[in-house]
Enzyme design. Structure first.
Site, PDB file in Angstrom:
ATOM      1  N   LYS A  81      29.062 -12.877  -4.589  1.00  0.00           N
ATOM      2  CA  LYS A  81      28.151 -11.975  -3.874  1.00  0.00           C
ATOM      3  C   LYS A  81      28.223 -10.553  -4.405  1.00  0.00           C
ATOM      4  CE  LYS A  81      25.240 -10.972  -0.604  1.00  0.00           C
ATOM      5  NZ  LYS A  81      23.857 -11.344  -0.920  1.00  0.00           N
ATOM      6  N   ARG A 133      32.461 -14.394  -1.801  1.00  0.00           N
ATOM      7  CA  ARG A 133      32.923 -13.492  -2.863  1.00  0.00           C
ATOM      8  C   ARG A 133      33.524 -14.246  -4.048  1.00  0.00           C
ATOM      9  NH1 ARG A 133      33.376  -8.272  -1.000  1.00  0.00           N
ATOM     10  NH2 ARG A 133      34.742  -7.789  -2.736  1.00  0.00           N
ATOM     11  N   GLU A 147      11.815 -11.027  -9.496  1.00  0.00           N
ATOM     12  CA  GLU A 147      12.697 -11.451  -8.408  1.00  0.00           C
ATOM     13  C   GLU A 147      12.513 -12.951  -8.115  1.00  0.00           C
ATOM     14  OE1 GLU A 147      15.215 -10.367  -7.163  1.00  0.00           O
ATOM     15  OE2 GLU A 147      15.445 -11.391  -5.260  1.00  0.00           O
ATOM     16  N   GLU A 197      18.943 -18.639 -10.186  1.00  0.00           N
ATOM     17  CA  GLU A 197      20.335 -18.492  -9.750  1.00  0.00           C
ATOM     18  C   GLU A 197      20.770 -19.541  -8.740  1.00  0.00           C
ATOM     19  OE1 GLU A 197      21.551 -14.807  -7.888  1.00  0.00           O
ATOM     20  OE2 GLU A 197      19.717 -14.673  -6.737  1.00  0.00           O
ATOM     21  N   LYS A 222      15.587 -15.607  -8.383  1.00  0.00           N
ATOM     22  CA  LYS A 222      15.981 -16.445  -7.255  1.00  0.00           C
ATOM     23  C   LYS A 222      16.019 -17.906  -7.682  1.00  0.00           C
ATOM     24  CE  LYS A 222      17.448 -14.338  -5.044  1.00  0.00           C
ATOM     25  NZ  LYS A 222      17.491 -12.905  -5.069  1.00  0.00           N
ATOM     26  N   ASN A 265      42.295  -8.532  -5.934  1.00  0.00           N
ATOM     27  CA  ASN A 265      40.890  -8.549  -6.325  1.00  0.00           C
ATOM     28  C   ASN A 265      40.687  -7.374  -7.268  1.00  0.00           C
ATOM     29  OD1 ASN A 265      38.072  -8.567  -6.480  1.00  0.00           O
ATOM     30  ND2 ASN A 265      37.841  -7.409  -4.592  1.00  0.00           N
ATOM     31  N   GLY A 266      40.251  -7.656  -8.484  1.00  0.00           N
ATOM     32  CA  GLY A 266      40.056  -6.591  -9.468  1.00  0.00           C
ATOM     33  C   GLY A 266      40.475  -7.094 -10.839  1.00  0.00           C
ATOM     34  N   CYS A 287      36.171 -12.133  -5.723  1.00  0.00           N
ATOM     35  CA  CYS A 287      37.403 -12.533  -5.045  1.00  0.00           C
ATOM     36  C   CYS A 287      37.416 -11.854  -3.677  1.00  0.00           C
ATOM     37  CB  CYS A 287      38.693 -12.158  -5.760  1.00  0.00           C
ATOM     38  SG  CYS A 287      38.867 -12.895  -7.386  1.00  0.00           S
ATOM     39  N   TRP A 324      37.283 -15.866  -7.677  1.00  0.00           N
ATOM     40  CA  TRP A 324      36.210 -15.992  -8.671  1.00  0.00           C
ATOM     41  C   TRP A 324      36.899 -15.687  -9.995  1.00  0.00           C
ATOM     42  CZ3 TRP A 324      33.743 -13.007 -12.389  1.00  0.00           C
ATOM     43  CH2 TRP A 324      32.492 -13.469 -12.831  1.00  0.00           C
ATOM     44  N   HIS A 340       1.620 -12.576 -25.604  1.00  0.00           N
ATOM     45  CA  HIS A 340       2.364 -12.069 -26.764  1.00  0.00           C
ATOM     46  C   HIS A 340       3.591 -12.909 -27.080  1.00  0.00           C
ATOM     47  CE1 HIS A 340      -0.166  -8.530 -27.070  1.00  0.00           C
ATOM     48  NE2 HIS A 340      -0.038  -8.359 -25.760  1.00  0.00           N
TER      49      HIS A 340
HETATM   50  O1  M6R Z   1      25.342  -5.644  -4.160  1.00  0.00           O
HETATM   51  P1  M6R Z   1      24.311  -5.314  -5.201  1.00  0.00           P
HETATM   52  O2  M6R Z   1      22.955  -5.144  -4.654  1.00  0.00           O
HETATM   53  O3  M6R Z   1      24.721  -4.127  -6.022  1.00  0.00           O
HETATM   54  O4  M6R Z   1      24.294  -6.562  -6.168  1.00  0.00           O
HETATM   55  C1  M6R Z   1      23.570  -6.551  -7.350  1.00  0.00           C
HETATM   56  C2  M6R Z   1      23.472  -7.930  -7.953  1.00  0.00           C
HETATM   57  O5  M6R Z   1      24.741  -8.418  -8.274  1.00  0.00           O
HETATM   58  C3  M6R Z   1      22.800  -8.920  -7.002  1.00  0.00           C
HETATM   59  O6  M6R Z   1      21.542  -8.480  -6.620  1.00  0.00           O
HETATM   60  C4  M6R Z   1      22.657 -10.298  -7.688  1.00  0.00           C
HETATM   61  O7  M6R Z   1      21.736 -10.224  -8.722  1.00  0.00           O
HETATM   62  C5  M6R Z   1      22.292 -11.373  -6.669  1.00  0.00           C
HETATM   63  N1  M6R Z   1      22.889 -12.601  -7.063  1.00  0.00           N
HETATM   64  C6  M6R Z   1      20.824 -11.576  -6.558  1.00  0.00           C
HETATM   65  O8  M6R Z   1      20.468 -12.597  -5.709  1.00  0.00           O
END
Ligand code: M6R
Length: 607
Positions: free
Chosen positions: A602, A29, A481, A488, A485, A102-103, A2, A76, A504
């Site tokens: 984010k 956000r 990674e 997501e 990517k 937000n929270g 949020c 969010w 395995h």
């Molecule tokens: O702000 P941060 O690096 O702590 O965020 C961690 C994860 O939430 C963040 O890397 C998330 O996995 C992203 N969507 C990756 O692209």
């Protein structure tokens, strides 16, 4: 998650537009609902609905909301599905207060029951709505809105960044507990938002609000106090100039932030390589002094921790644990003492899981160090020592340039640790260091020479439902990674494994045409990796490789080439680049917006 914003402007006719544009810059956000409330002529004016800002604006025309004081929210969803009633701002029973939050209010069920018994009427299913009703209880007996807020806040259990306006007050009240808030001081307006990019086109003069602060923005005045019951702050709140520019938070002609941020990586790495050696040395010394070093983070930043783990062990002969932050206390709880040191990595510096791991370790006496990309973020306040990576603001939800600068920073740390610990002599370390300095140019060349080919490959493979990503050693985190990517932003199911593990279990998935991505640099894992490629080929897999090696290239259906002669420990910095581009183009081919993947935000500020 949020985003919230409050604006107090001298320009009556334009405030709602300013708020809407600030919200647009906070949309990363959260983007399932949006709302704005303004105060004008002794009345609150509210527009809100479920959906993305531009769509809702076309329907409701936010800009016509009157007045020079207002608050906004981009959501969010946590408690209550995305819907008009669940959208913020929320109000009290008599529409005297509007509030954005937000929270998470953890005790909202008890508070809601108590408030309903007292006669309050609720509109939404959210946890947040208890807040304006609680404040309402104090509104008549207190002299000011801020006094009413002060009286209500101690009843809340949980986290919050709040912005509150009242129908008769020329002010906005903000409060923060574990959710971010930062003030922007503009020429003709004061701002307070969840993050700096919200108001960056208007000002780069900011004041970081301490956790536990209550702030009142009034015309030409900013009043800051502590929330009742919160201990005194440690940090002084002074305006600072930050070196991010408005352009950095815009797409700069690119179709998406993610693509722009991938292209910014040469510059981001170049800037990060300029972190002062004294700072690297200081952090390296702290890490070296620990007898229980733990790297912790979430998501992509956790992959950086994994890279750090391989690197510190290989280069500096250090024993280091890496743990996903949300598992921290369960996994390592019993082992944390005052001789432990935590290195927490977070691009935003606001990830609740990471902050919670840090809090746990701190309470058990550990020393806290951190790497973050965001100035003034919560992690910098929790840490005894921290380094900033210098990627500039990252707006795309998928982390790209911030990951690359995290691992670059870890590489700098690893080299310094290797020197401090006397594992390698200066001349050997210098050679790696020189290679590192060349990495920005090599990233640039990879993007320049291969982007079109990677796009074509992504176009061909984008309809495959499953992918396997395999790597060995220090490139196992790169495989992880790459898979993260892809899943997501393109919603293709992707799994990553150390290549040796594939036999395995995962190999059972492989049938003719199944795509398997190998991260295969010419290092000491290559021969074993060649065996894994053969195993996959024998079962008809489509082989996509990220490699500098001709044997692997000859076995592959698609090759993303990496320059030869790079030290194995540095290859992840280059190998991840084609994977980012591949995911980006796969998402675009599948008609998804890579900047706003569904269900994600984010910075993840819930546990
Ligand atoms: O702000 P941060 O690096 O702590 O965020 C961690 C994860 O939430 C963040 O890397 C998330 O996995 C992203 N969507 C990756 O692209």
């Amino acid at each position: 998650m949020c985003g919230i914003i409050g604006v107090l402007s001298t320009d009556e006719g334009d405030t709602a537009r300013i708020i809407r544009e600030c919200l647009k810059r906070l949309e990363y956000r959260g983007y399932d609902s949006v709302g704005i409330a303004t105060q004008y002529n002794g009345k609150l004016h509210i527009k809100k609905d479920k959906g993305k800002i531009d769509d809702i604006n076309r329907k409701l025309n936010f800009d016509t909301l009157p007045g020079n004081i207002g608050i906004g929210h981009t959501r969010w969803a946590t408690h209550g599905e995305p819907s008009r009633v669940n959208s913020h701002p929320h109000t009290d029973c008599k529409n005297r207060i509007a509030m954005v939050h937000n929270g998470i209010v953890e005790n909202f069920i008890e508070l809601r029951e108590q408030l309903i018994e007292e006669g309050h009427k609720f509109q939404s299913e959210t946890d947040s709505e208890v807040i304006p009703h609680l404040i309402e209880n104090f509104l008549d007996e207190k002299d000011s809105i801020e006094e009413a807020v002060q009286s209500a806040l101690p009843q809340l259990v949980g986290t919050y960044a709040l912005a509150i306006i009242e129908k008769d007050s020329q002010k906005i009240v903000f409060a923060r507990k574990e959710s971010p808030l930062v003030i922007g001081i503009g020429e003709s307006a004061l701002y307070c938002a969840s993050d700096i990019p919200a108001f960056l086109p208007m000002t780069n003069r900011v004041i970081f609000i301490n956790d536990g602060d209550l702030v009142v923005l009034q015309p030409a005045d900013i009043k800051m106090t502590r929330i009742r019951g919160q201990p005194s702050p440690i940090q002084i709140r002074e305006p600072v100039l930050i070196d991010w520019t408005a352009e950095m938070a815009q797409k700069g002609g690119m179709p998406h932030f993610m693509l722009k941020e991938i292209h910014e990586q040469p510059k981001a790495v170049q800037n990060t390589l300029k972190i002062r050696q004294e700072e690297i040395q200081h952090l390296a010394t702290l890490l070296n002094d620990s007898n229980n070093l733990i790297l912790t983070a979430a998501g992509t930043s956790y992959h950086a921790c994994l890279y750090g783990g391989y690197l510190f062990a290989n280069l500096a002969r250090m024993n280091v644990n890496q743990v996903i932050s949300s598992e921290f206390s369960e996994k390592l709880g019993g082992t944390i003492t005052d001789t432990s040191t935590i290195l927490a990595i977070s691009q935003s510096g606001e990830t609740s899981d990471t902050l919670s791991a840090v809090g746990y370790a701190k309470n058990h006496g550990a020393k806290i160090t951190a790497i973050t990309n965001v100035m003034g973020s919560s992690i910098t306040r929790a840490a005894d020592y921290f380094l900033y990576t210098l990627a500039g603001p990252e707006i795309g939800v998928a982390a790209t340039k911030t990951f690359v600068v995290q691992i670059t920073t870890l590489a700098l740390l690893g080299l310094t640790l290797a020197e401090i610990r006397g594992v390698y002599d200066k001349s050997e370390i210098r050679q790696w260091y020189n290679q590192l300095m060349n990495i920005p140019l090599q990233i640039e060349q990879i993007i320049e020479k291969q982007e079109d080919y990677i796009k074509t490959t992504a176009d061909i493979l984008a309809q495959k439902p499953n992918f396997l990503f395999l790597g060995r050693g220090i490139n196992t985190p790169t495989a992880m990674e790459g898979a993260l990517k892809l899943k997501e932003i393109s919603y293709i199911h992707a799994e990553a494994y150390p290549a040796g593990e594939s036999k395995h279990g995962p190999i059972a998935l492989v049938e003719p045409e199944f795509p398997v991505v190998f991260i295969a640099p010419s290092d000491n894992t290559l021969d074993r990796l060649l065996g894994n490629v053969m195993e996959m080929k024998a079962r008809g897999a489509r082989i996509i490789s990220v490699t500098d090696n001709t044997k692997i290239q000859n076995l592959s259906d698609y090759v993303f080439s990496i320059p030869q002669g790079i030290a194995p420990i540095l290859t992840p910095i280059l190998n991840v680049i084609p994977l980012q581009l591949f995911s980006y183009y796969a998402a675009v081919k599948r008609n998804y917006n890579p900047d706003k993947p569904r269900n994600l935000a984010k910075s993840v500020t819930v546990l």
